[in-house]
Write a protein that holds these residues in place. Structure first.
Motif, PDB file in Angstrom:
ATOM      1  N   HIS A   1     -20.028  50.441 -42.766  1.00 52.74           N
ATOM      2  CA  HIS A   1     -20.907  49.950 -41.697  1.00 52.74           C
ATOM      3  C   HIS A   1     -21.281  48.494 -41.961  1.00 52.74           C
ATOM      4  CE1 HIS A   1     -24.196  49.835 -38.743  1.00 52.74           C
ATOM      5  NE2 HIS A   1     -24.823  49.119 -39.664  1.00 52.74           N
ATOM      6  N   GLY A   2     -21.756  48.236 -43.155  1.00 52.54           N
ATOM      7  CA  GLY A   2     -22.289  46.893 -43.425  1.00 52.54           C
ATOM      8  C   GLY A   2     -21.828  46.325 -44.741  1.00 52.54           C
ATOM      9  N   THR A   3     -20.546  46.519 -45.070  1.00 54.04           N
ATOM     10  CA  THR A   3     -20.011  46.019 -46.331  1.00 54.04           C
ATOM     11  C   THR A   3     -18.789  45.150 -46.047  1.00 54.04           C
ATOM     12  OG1 THR A   3     -20.655  48.133 -47.279  1.00 54.04           O
ATOM     13  CG2 THR A   3     -19.245  46.720 -48.635  1.00 54.04           C
ATOM     14  N   ALA A   4     -18.727  43.992 -46.680  1.00 53.37           N
ATOM     15  CA  ALA A   4     -17.559  43.129 -46.501  1.00 53.37           C
ATOM     16  C   ALA A   4     -16.444  43.582 -47.434  1.00 53.37           C
ATOM     17  CB  ALA A   4     -17.928  41.683 -46.803  1.00 53.37           C
ATOM     18  N   PRO A   5     -15.183  43.485 -46.968  1.00 51.79           N
ATOM     19  CA  PRO A   5     -14.074  43.831 -47.868  1.00 51.79           C
ATOM     20  C   PRO A   5     -13.905  42.768 -48.956  1.00 51.79           C
ATOM     21  CG  PRO A   5     -13.240  43.090 -45.721  1.00 51.79           C
ATOM     22  CD  PRO A   5     -14.733  43.115 -45.626  1.00 51.79           C
ATOM     23  N   LYS A   6     -13.461  43.228 -50.110  1.00 46.99           N
ATOM     24  CA  LYS A   6     -13.081  42.276 -51.155  1.00 46.99           C
ATOM     25  C   LYS A   6     -11.758  41.637 -50.726  1.00 46.99           C
ATOM     26  CE  LYS A   6     -15.201  44.997 -54.871  1.00 46.99           C
ATOM     27  NZ  LYS A   6     -15.464  46.272 -54.139  1.00 46.99           N
ATOM     28  N   PRO A   7     -11.399  40.485 -51.321  1.00 48.56           N
ATOM     29  CA  PRO A   7     -10.180  39.794 -50.876  1.00 48.56           C
ATOM     30  C   PRO A   7      -8.938  40.692 -50.879  1.00 48.56           C
ATOM     31  CG  PRO A   7     -11.451  38.364 -52.316  1.00 48.56           C
ATOM     32  CD  PRO A   7     -12.155  39.689 -52.305  1.00 48.56           C
ATOM     33  N   GLU A   8      -8.784  41.520 -51.912  1.00 51.35           N
ATOM     34  CA  GLU A   8      -7.575  42.364 -51.952  1.00 51.35           C
ATOM     35  C   GLU A   8      -7.629  43.451 -50.873  1.00 51.35           C
ATOM     36  OE1 GLU A   8      -9.637  41.783 -54.412  1.00 51.35           O
ATOM     37  OE2 GLU A   8     -10.297  43.606 -55.441  1.00 51.35           O
ATOM     38  N   GLU A   9      -8.840  43.919 -50.585  1.00 52.03           N
ATOM     39  CA  GLU A   9      -8.976  44.903 -49.496  1.00 52.03           C
ATOM     40  C   GLU A   9      -8.683  44.241 -48.156  1.00 52.03           C
ATOM     41  OE1 GLU A   9     -12.483  47.793 -51.344  1.00 52.03           O
ATOM     42  OE2 GLU A   9     -13.034  45.882 -50.438  1.00 52.03           O
ATOM     43  N   ALA A  10      -9.143  43.010 -48.018  1.00 54.64           N
ATOM     44  CA  ALA A  10      -8.897  42.275 -46.773  1.00 54.64           C
ATOM     45  C   ALA A  10      -7.398  42.073 -46.569  1.00 54.64           C
ATOM     46  CB  ALA A  10      -9.610  40.929 -46.804  1.00 54.64           C
ATOM     47  N   GLU A  11      -6.729  41.786 -47.671  1.00 52.65           N
ATOM     48  CA  GLU A  11      -5.281  41.573 -47.584  1.00 52.65           C
ATOM     49  C   GLU A  11      -4.587  42.826 -47.054  1.00 52.65           C
ATOM     50  OE1 GLU A  11      -1.878  40.234 -50.704  1.00 52.65           O
ATOM     51  OE2 GLU A  11      -3.913  39.594 -51.152  1.00 52.65           O
ATOM     52  N   GLN A  12      -4.975  43.969 -47.629  1.00 55.28           N
ATOM     53  CA  GLN A  12      -4.377  45.227 -47.164  1.00 55.28           C
ATOM     54  C   GLN A  12      -4.715  45.468 -45.688  1.00 55.28           C
ATOM     55  OE1 GLN A  12      -5.488  48.841 -49.318  1.00 55.28           O
ATOM     56  NE2 GLN A  12      -4.721  50.062 -47.588  1.00 55.28           N
ATOM     57  N   ALA A  13      -5.982  45.201 -45.336  1.00 54.68           N
ATOM     58  CA  ALA A  13      -6.409  45.416 -43.948  1.00 54.68           C
ATOM     59  C   ALA A  13      -5.579  44.553 -43.000  1.00 54.68           C
ATOM     60  CB  ALA A  13      -7.885  45.072 -43.805  1.00 54.68           C
ATOM     61  N   LEU A  14      -5.367  43.313 -43.363  1.00 55.12           N
ATOM     62  CA  LEU A  14      -4.620  42.402 -42.487  1.00 55.12           C
ATOM     63  C   LEU A  14      -3.156  42.811 -42.389  1.00 55.12           C
ATOM     64  CD1 LEU A  14      -6.307  39.012 -43.456  1.00 55.12           C
ATOM     65  CD2 LEU A  14      -6.467  40.206 -41.259  1.00 55.12           C
ATOM     66  N   GLN A  15      -2.629  43.367 -43.467  1.00 55.27           N
ATOM     67  CA  GLN A  15      -1.241  43.878 -43.401  1.00 55.27           C
ATOM     68  C   GLN A  15      -1.149  45.013 -42.389  1.00 55.27           C
ATOM     69  OE1 GLN A  15      -0.071  44.911 -47.411  1.00 55.27           O
ATOM     70  NE2 GLN A  15       0.105  42.739 -48.007  1.00 55.27           N
ATOM     71  N   GLU A  16      -2.149  45.887 -42.437  1.00 59.50           N
ATOM     72  CA  GLU A  16      -2.144  47.019 -41.495  1.00 59.50           C
ATOM     73  C   GLU A  16      -2.317  46.542 -40.059  1.00 59.50           C
ATOM     74  OE1 GLU A  16      -4.863  50.131 -42.498  1.00 59.50           O
ATOM     75  OE2 GLU A  16      -4.349  50.066 -44.621  1.00 59.50           O
ATOM     76  N   LEU A  17      -3.004  45.416 -39.879  1.00 59.26           N
ATOM     77  CA  LEU A  17      -3.285  44.915 -38.526  1.00 59.26           C
ATOM     78  C   LEU A  17      -2.228  43.907 -38.059  1.00 59.26           C
ATOM     79  CD1 LEU A  17      -7.118  44.391 -38.930  1.00 59.26           C
ATOM     80  CD2 LEU A  17      -6.008  46.077 -37.445  1.00 59.26           C
ATOM     81  N   ALA A  18      -1.202  43.687 -38.906  1.00 62.72           N
ATOM     82  CA  ALA A  18      -0.197  42.663 -38.563  1.00 62.72           C
ATOM     83  C   ALA A  18       0.678  43.120 -37.399  1.00 62.72           C
ATOM     84  CB  ALA A  18       0.653  42.345 -39.786  1.00 62.72           C
TER      85      ALA A  18
END
Lengths: 269, 312
Positions: free
Chosen positions: A252-269
């Motif tokens: 809900h209110g937590t920012a992803p760590k850089p490595e989590e963000a990387e994975q998230a962006l791969q999934e959203l690519a």
């Protein structure tokens, strides 16, 4: 834009949401991602807007009552051309226009300051009533969270909307079933939401909040309904589009760590 | 003696007068229009009067939406409900976005009378004064209210207008000109100065009259705007007189007394005493009985002036 283009745009919104929250180091990804498809339809298809002239008097109004989903609205505004996309990196930083919750006086395209739950829907009622007084055709949209419906003020506002027959108002509930402390159903049950809204005098529509065409149809139906306001209950998934965020109250209110963000962006690519 | 008129009566009449000329004016109420006197506006302009029912939080926030469209908005309830119930709505949806909404709250202070403490707002000025962007005005009589309402209708900022239930005498002179942010010296003096607002202004003038008979030359300053405070005038009169008393129908915490104390302490410290409600709740009673019970009297003001002078 056709459906495929809108779907692609929603994906872009989600990418920007992840990027800006990661850069900020704080923020609300879960409820921003659940709202992304609805905001895409509103900002890129259904609302009358002029990004080059944000204060155009013929515009439709959007009030993000669940103001913590600001990243979704900022992404939509930036991608729609209200301000440079690069500015999204400034989210939540000192002296940035992009405050943690939206501020009307600062950001082009933000008409209403929100962030304290339950208030945006009342502001939207004020806008809709004022437009009625002036006999103007602009439409007002507001988006609430489902947890937000626990605020008593929401029901004061809904009563007002039905009483004054605000058929120029569409209330969209981002029904992702999670709030900070857990499942809405367990924290404080709001069901049966559709029956409550119906009893309050609303034209109630149920929709899959991630189905672009279904959202488009619901918004069209809302605009043709006369004599009463419409509530669209949009069934959504909190964190939609990022596998490890989906249906997790913890996001809900937590920012992803850089490595989590990387994975998230791969999934959203 | 002039005809007594409550500031709420003057408020309703002025709104009704403005209805014809200010087509952007919208007035809201929360089921108290007969008491707040917004009913006067509703009678002549029903299409721009909105009753929200007993829902003050919604009223304040609907006002924000109307102001976003460029409307001149007045919304009314009793002070205790407008400020108390809807504080956070005022703060976040009106003051923070700097919307031009006037929260015109009636039935402020002890002189609500028989309804008792639940309905007697004695901390509303303190609460509103603490909010950034907020202007706070407490008119003393009907004419000052009329002028304040007319100016606030054109005022591009959030404002809190504190009005009373009780009919009060016309205190201010016929040529009086109200200006937001300015105080007015009604009686000059050199031994002490009284800063007063609202219905206590009349008692302050009476106290100065009594003191004059005893050879004490007391200035009386009307301070209708509590925020932004007319600090220049406060300091000028403080330097001239060397002792000060504040008088208000409000808690001594956070209202005019606090505002004046803050300014004097930082700029020109002199002995200062505050007449107001001494950090306690009110109770049922007739307005005049309550004012006496809680020390809001001519005699108490005069005594406080003498005490302040003794501390010089």
């Amino acid at each position: 834009m056709d459906t495929l283009e809108l779907q692609a745009k929603a994906k872009e919104l989600r990418q920007e949401i992840i990027k800006m929250i990661t850069a900020a180091g704080s923020g609300h990804p879960g409820g921003s991602l659940s709202a992304a498809d609805i905001l895409t339809v509103l900002y890129f298809d259904k609302m009358n807007l002029r990004p080059e002239e944000p204060d155009w008097t013929g515009r439709d109004y959007f009030v993000l009552s669940k103001g913590h989903a600001a990243p979704a609205q900022y992404a939509a505004l930036a991608l729609r051309g209200y301000f440079p996309v690069e500015e999204l990196n400034g989210l939540r930083k000192l002296h940035s226009r992009l405050q943690g919750h939206p501020v009307s006086s600062k950001v082009p395209g933000i008409d209403v300051s929100t962030g304290s739950l339950g208030q945006g829907v009342s502001v939207a009622c004020g806008l809709a009533k004022g437009l009625k007084i002036d006999k103007l055709p602009n439409h007002v949209y507001t988006m609430l969270g489902d947890g937000e419906c626990q605020e008593g003020q929401v029901w004061e506002a809904l009563m007002f909307a039905a009483h004054y027959q605000l058929d120029n108002l569409t209330v969209i509930i981002d029904h992702n079933r999670l709030q900070i402390d857990g499942q809405v159903e367990k924290v404080m049950n709001i069901e049966p939401l559709d029956k409550k809204l119906d009893a309050f005098g609303f034209n109630v529509l149920l929709v899959n909040g991630h189905d672009i065409e279904a959202i488009q149809n619901a918004i069209d139906k809302a605009k043709t309904c006369q004599g009463r306001p419409t509530a669209i209950i949009a069934n959504t998934i909190k964190g939609r589009g990022v596998s490890f965020m989906e249906n997790q109250a913890g996001w809900h209110g937590t920012a992803p760590k850089p490595e989590e963000a990387e994975q998230a962006l791969q999934e959203l690519a | 003696m002039s005809e007594k008129i409550a500031t709420r009566e003057a408020y309703g009449q002025t709104l009704a007068e403005l209805a014809a000329t200010d087509k952007n004016l919208v007035v809201l109420d929360a089921d108290l229009s007969k008491s707040t006197k917004t009913c006067d506006f509703a009678k002549v302009c029903p299409e721009r009067f909105i009753d929200v029912g007993i829902a003050e939080q919604n009223m304040i926030t609907v006002s924000a939406g109307l102001a976003t469209l460029g409307k001149h908005v007045f919304c009314s309830s009793f002070a205790i409900f407008a400020v108390g119930r809807a504080f956070e709505q005022i703060r976040n949806s009106i003051a923070y976005p700097q919307l031009p909404v006037t929260i015109a709250a009636t039935h402020a202070g002890l002189t609500v009378g028989e309804d008792g403490a639940t309905h007697q707002a004695i901390e509303d000025v303190a609460i509103m004064r603490a909010v950034p962007n907020m202007t706070v005005i407490v008119p003393a009589d009907a004419e000052e209210t009329r002028q304040a309402v007319r100016q606030l209708a054109e005022y591009p900022h959030p404002a809190y207008l504190r009005l009373g239930r009780l009919a009060v005498e016309q205190i201010l002179p016929a040529d009086y000109q109200f200006q937001i942010g300015k105080g007015t010296v009604l009686r000059d003096g050199k031994d002490a100065v009284i800063f007063a607002c609202g219905l206590m202004l009349g008692k302050a003038l009476q106290a100065a009259e009594q003191l004059a008979a005893e050879g004490i030359n007391t200035a009386v300053v009307n301070m209708p705007t509590i925020k932004p405070l007319d600090s220049e005038l406060v300091c000028r009169m403080a330097k001239q007189c060397g002792a000060a008393v504040t008088v208000e129908e409000h808690s001594i915490i956070g209202g005019l007394g606090s505002a004046v104390a803050e300014t004097l302490t930082e700029n020109c410290p002199i002995p200062l005493l505050r007449v107001g409600v001494n950090d306690q709740f009110g109770q049922s009673g007739k307005p005049d009985e309550l004012l006496t019970e809680y020390g809001l009297t001519v005699e108490n003001i005069a005594a406080k002036v003498k005490e302040a002078i003794n501390r010089k």
